[in-house]
Structures are given as structure tokens and as C-alpha cells.
Design an enzyme around this catalytic site. Structure first.
Site, PDB file in Angstrom:
ATOM      1  N   LYS A  66      31.905  50.074  47.311  1.00 12.69           N
ATOM      2  CA  LYS A  66      31.283  50.794  46.186  1.00 12.69           C
ATOM      3  C   LYS A  66      29.861  50.312  45.894  1.00 12.69           C
ATOM      4  CE  LYS A  66      35.618  52.094  44.021  1.00 12.69           C
ATOM      5  NZ  LYS A  66      36.450  52.112  42.805  1.00 12.69           N
ATOM      6  N   ASN A  87      31.385  55.579  43.496  1.00 14.39           N
ATOM      7  CA  ASN A  87      32.627  55.968  44.182  1.00 14.39           C
ATOM      8  C   ASN A  87      32.560  57.401  44.687  1.00 14.39           C
ATOM      9  OD1 ASN A  87      32.902  57.478  41.848  1.00 14.39           O
ATOM     10  ND2 ASN A  87      35.109  57.168  41.732  1.00 14.39           N
ATOM     11  N   ASP A 102      34.813  56.622  38.070  1.00 13.57           N
ATOM     12  CA  ASP A 102      35.962  55.759  37.734  1.00 13.57           C
ATOM     13  C   ASP A 102      36.158  55.627  36.222  1.00 13.57           C
ATOM     14  OD1 ASP A 102      36.849  55.158  40.291  1.00 13.57           O
ATOM     15  OD2 ASP A 102      35.514  53.440  40.508  1.00 13.57           O
ATOM     16  N   GLY A 129      35.244  41.775  37.212  1.00 14.86           N
ATOM     17  CA  GLY A 129      34.760  42.086  38.558  1.00 14.86           C
ATOM     18  C   GLY A 129      34.239  43.512  38.628  1.00 14.86           C
ATOM     19  N   ALA A 131      35.732  46.324  39.289  1.00 14.74           N
ATOM     20  CA  ALA A 131      36.566  47.345  38.647  1.00 14.74           C
ATOM     21  C   ALA A 131      36.291  47.410  37.151  1.00 14.74           C
ATOM     22  CB  ALA A 131      38.041  47.057  38.915  1.00 14.74           C
ATOM     23  N   ASN A 151      38.161  36.868  30.876  1.00 19.63           N
ATOM     24  CA  ASN A 151      38.184  36.566  32.308  1.00 19.63           C
ATOM     25  C   ASN A 151      38.454  35.084  32.469  1.00 19.63           C
ATOM     26  OD1 ASN A 151      37.811  37.740  34.937  1.00 19.63           O
ATOM     27  ND2 ASN A 151      35.988  36.464  35.160  1.00 19.63           N
ATOM     28  N   ASP A 155      31.600  33.040  32.334  1.00 20.55           N
ATOM     29  CA  ASP A 155      30.222  33.469  32.625  1.00 20.55           C
ATOM     30  C   ASP A 155      30.161  34.913  33.122  1.00 20.55           C
ATOM     31  OD1 ASP A 155      31.591  32.462  34.790  1.00 20.55           O
ATOM     32  OD2 ASP A 155      29.793  31.906  35.894  1.00 20.55           O
TER      33      ASP A 155
HETATM   34  P1  ATR Z   1      37.451  44.176  41.805  1.00 24.87           P
HETATM   35  O1  ATR Z   1      36.393  44.954  42.525  1.00 24.87           O
HETATM   36  O2  ATR Z   1      38.861  44.628  42.091  1.00 24.87           O
HETATM   37  O3  ATR Z   1      37.178  44.075  40.341  1.00 24.87           O
HETATM   38  P2  ATR Z   1      36.497  41.482  42.083  1.00 24.87           P
HETATM   39  O4  ATR Z   1      35.101  41.923  41.813  1.00 24.87           O
HETATM   40  O5  ATR Z   1      36.764  40.475  43.169  1.00 24.87           O
HETATM   41  O6  ATR Z   1      37.421  42.698  42.448  1.00 24.87           O
HETATM   42  O7  ATR Z   1      37.114  40.927  40.717  1.00 24.87           O
HETATM   43  C1  ATR Z   1      38.433  40.530  40.590  1.00 24.87           C
HETATM   44  C2  ATR Z   1      38.725  40.219  39.121  1.00 24.87           C
HETATM   45  O8  ATR Z   1      40.111  39.884  38.992  1.00 24.87           O
HETATM   46  C3  ATR Z   1      37.955  39.043  38.556  1.00 24.87           C
HETATM   47  O9  ATR Z   1      37.705  39.288  37.189  1.00 24.87           O
HETATM   48  C4  ATR Z   1      38.950  37.878  38.750  1.00 24.87           C
HETATM   49  O10 ATR Z   1      38.758  36.791  37.858  1.00 24.87           O
HETATM   50  P3  ATR Z   1      37.682  35.612  38.186  1.00 24.87           P
HETATM   51  O11 ATR Z   1      36.334  36.214  38.011  1.00 24.87           O
HETATM   52  O12 ATR Z   1      37.992  34.568  37.195  1.00 24.87           O
HETATM   53  O13 ATR Z   1      37.967  35.226  39.603  1.00 24.87           O
HETATM   54  C5  ATR Z   1      40.229  38.601  38.401  1.00 24.87           C
HETATM   55  N1  ATR Z   1      41.475  37.966  38.910  1.00 24.87           N
HETATM   56  C6  ATR Z   1      41.985  38.040  40.168  1.00 24.87           C
HETATM   57  N2  ATR Z   1      43.172  37.407  40.236  1.00 24.87           N
HETATM   58  C7  ATR Z   1      43.440  36.917  38.995  1.00 24.87           C
HETATM   59  C8  ATR Z   1      44.525  36.189  38.417  1.00 24.87           C
HETATM   60  N3  ATR Z   1      45.608  35.820  39.129  1.00 24.87           N
HETATM   61  N4  ATR Z   1      44.427  35.871  37.101  1.00 24.87           N
HETATM   62  C9  ATR Z   1      43.368  36.233  36.372  1.00 24.87           C
HETATM   63  N5  ATR Z   1      42.312  36.946  36.848  1.00 24.87           N
HETATM   64  C10 ATR Z   1      42.353  37.288  38.142  1.00 24.87           C
END
Ligand code: ATR
Length: 269
Positions: A66, A87, A102, A129, A131, A151, A155
Site C-alpha cells: 500500500k 489501496n 479503507d 501501524g 492499518a 499501542n 512513540d
Molecule cells: P499493519 O500494516 O497491519 O498495520 P504494521 O504496520 O506492521 O502492520 O503494524 C502492526 C501493528 O500491530 C503495530 O501497531 C504493532 O504494535 P507495535 O508498533 O508496538 O509493534 C501491532 N501489534 C502486532 N502484534 C501485536 C501484539 N501481539 N500485541 C499488541 N500489538 C501488536
């Protein structure tokens, strides 16, 4: 003459988009074909250029492309700009036009299909992230009274809020581990935790009475949805969002908005 479209991702085999767009095309009597295309991780742009050469009219773009889709566009809609990601691509005489449907899909599914207005509500967005970023602006446009982004790493949540446009909504960023006992009317899981089936470390107290707990993932009941149900919340997966973002993309390409209701019933968990 049949117009060609595709969804591009990696992986892509599981995508429901071809089925959805084929149904939309039937329903609206549009002469179009839609397929799933696996792009190599290191050559999204090459895949798009090949489709343009073959006369394709547009493409949907999913994980992990994306941002690349946004970067390679010649023109970007305001919603794509706000999300920093795209998207939906339209291949036009003026070049590649990028949009992001989205957030509109999420808001439409929650407000229209789930009958739950954002206006005046306390909303918790879990995850910071790609999404989460894609849905932030459309959620704010629906005017909740409070939006908390939580999150694991604070940060990223703070960085997201610092980019938000001026709004009457009260905004807060809180580390996941410090949610305390605050309660919310709408809780949206935008993390990728459900992908691995790993549970989210969230307290039961976040689900206010009558809360809608919404997981942006679709296809199975995630631990997040199970926890929400145990706490008496209504739980929804992201199938409706998938359908609504597809309908919005279809409307951009074809100038006609398909009805999502029949498919939503047919494909629901
Ligand atoms: P996407 O494009 O699906 O959003 P991403 O940009 O890699 O993927 O972001 C993933 C998000 O899921 C992040 O907010 C991540 O938290 P961190 O920034 O702290 O890593 C969150 N995430 C993934 N697994 C997690 C878990 N088990 N518990 C809490 N947050 C999780």
C-alpha cells in the site's frame, strides 16, 4: 469490451476481492474482469507497469504494497494523502491515480451496516501501524467525542496523532500497558496480533456496556473478538469493511455503487 482489474498483494491466494468484484460486476451489469495477482516483494512497480501496458484500468493493492502504491502514483486523493498509503489505483490517460478507501469502508460498515454512529462516542483505536493510519482521518471526520490511540510502543501512537488534522475530537495516545480502567463505546483492533492468533494484552474494562468491538481482520473469530464477547460487547470482524472498501473502489472505477448487503450475509462468519 471487457475492462480488466486486479488485486495485487503478496501473499494473495486467500483474497476474497476477486469474488467480491465479480459479484459487484454481475449485480451492476458492468463488463469487467477482476483477478488476483501475486507481485514479487521487490517488484511491485514492475507488476503495475506490466498491467498498464496490457490495458488494465485499475487495481486494488493490499499487504505489503500500500505504501509502494502511494509512492508510485502520479496523483493522490486527499484520503490517500492523509493515510500515506493507497489501496485503489486507477490507470488513466493522466497516469496512475491513487486513492484509499479503507477508512471510508470501515466507517461505512460501522455506521450503516452495524448501525453504530461515531458521533459523540468514546473510541479506542488499538495499533499504530499502516492499518491504523489508513482509518484515522475518516474516523475523526465522523466526529467521535474522544479518540484514544493505544499501542505497545507509544512513540508510534504519538506520531500518528501529531499528523492528525485539526478536529473537535479529544485526542490521546496511551501505551497499551497503561490503559487503566477507561471504558469505550467503540473499540477497533487495527493491530496484526490476530494474524498470528496471539492475544492482545488489553483489560476487560475497555469494553463499556453496549460497546462495539471491531476487528479489522476477517475470516475468523480472533482472541480480541472472543474477549469482547466474554465482556458482553458486540463483536464484529472486518468482513463488512472489506466489502465496503471494495464497493467504494468499484464506484471510483465504474461510477456506480454496488449493494453490499447480500454478499455480507452470504460471506459472514
Ligand atoms: P499493519 O500494516 O497491519 O498495520 P504494521 O504496520 O506492521 O502492520 O503494524 C502492526 C501493528 O500491530 C503495530 O501497531 C504493532 O504494535 P507495535 O508498533 O508496538 O509493534 C501491532 N501489534 C502486532 N502484534 C501485536 C501484539 N501481539 N500485541 C499488541 N500489538 C501488536
Amino acid at each position: 469490451m471487457t475492462d480488466h482489474y486486479a488485486v495485487i498483494g503478496n501473499p494473495i491466494a486467500h483474497s476474497k476481492s476477486p469474488l467480491i468484484h465479480t459479484e459487484f460486476a454481475k449485480q451492476t451489469a458492468q463488463a469487467m474482469a477482476y483477478e488476483a495477482i501475486l507481485a514479487p516483494l521487490d517488484d511491485f512497480a514492475g507488476t503495475v507497469q506490466a498491467l498498464i501496458k496490457q490495458g488494465y484500468k485499475g487495481a486494488n493493492v493490499t499487504v505489503p504494497f500500500k505504501f509502494a502504491a502511494y509512492d508510485m502514483a502520479d496523483q493522490r486523493s486527499e484520503r490517500a494523502f492523509a493515510a500515506g498509503a493507497a489501496n485503489t489505483l486507477s490507470f488513466t490517460v493522466d497516469g496512475i491515480v491513487a486513492d484509499n478507501t479503507d477508512g471510508a469502508g470501515l466507517v461505512r460498515d460501522i455506521q450503516i451496516n452495524k448501525q453504530c454512529e461515531f458521533a459523540g462516542k468514546r473510541v479506542l483505536l488499538i495499533g499504530a501501524g499502516g492499518a491504523a493510519e489508513g482509518v484515522l482521518q475518516p474516523i475523526l471526520a465522523a466526529k467521535p467525542s474522544l479518540l484514544v490511540i493505544t499501542n505497545r510502543s507509544l512513540d508510534k501512537a504519538q506520531a500518528m496523532l501529531s499528523k492528525a488534522a485539526a478536529t473537535s475530537t479529544k485526542l490521546q495516545a496511551i501505551p497499551l500497558a497503561e490503559l487503566g480502567d477507561a471504558a469505550f463505546d467503540i473499540v477497533i483492533n487495527a493491530t496484526s496480533a490476530g494474524l498470528s492468533g496471539s492475544p492482545l494484552a488489553i483489560p476487560d474494562s475497555i469494553f463499556a456496556p453496549d460497546c462495539l468491538a471491531y476487528d479489522m481482520m476477517y475470516g475468523r473469530e480472533t482472541p480480541f473478538m472472543q474477549q469482547a464477547k466474554r465482556c458482553g460487547a458486540k463483536a464484529a470482524d472486518g468482513l463488512g469493511m472489506l466489502l465496503e472498501q471494495a464497493a467504494e473502489a468499484f464506484a471510483i472505477w465504474r461510477g456506480v455503487r454496488p449493494n453490499t448487503q447480500a454478499l455480507l450475509q452470504q460471506l459472514s462468519l
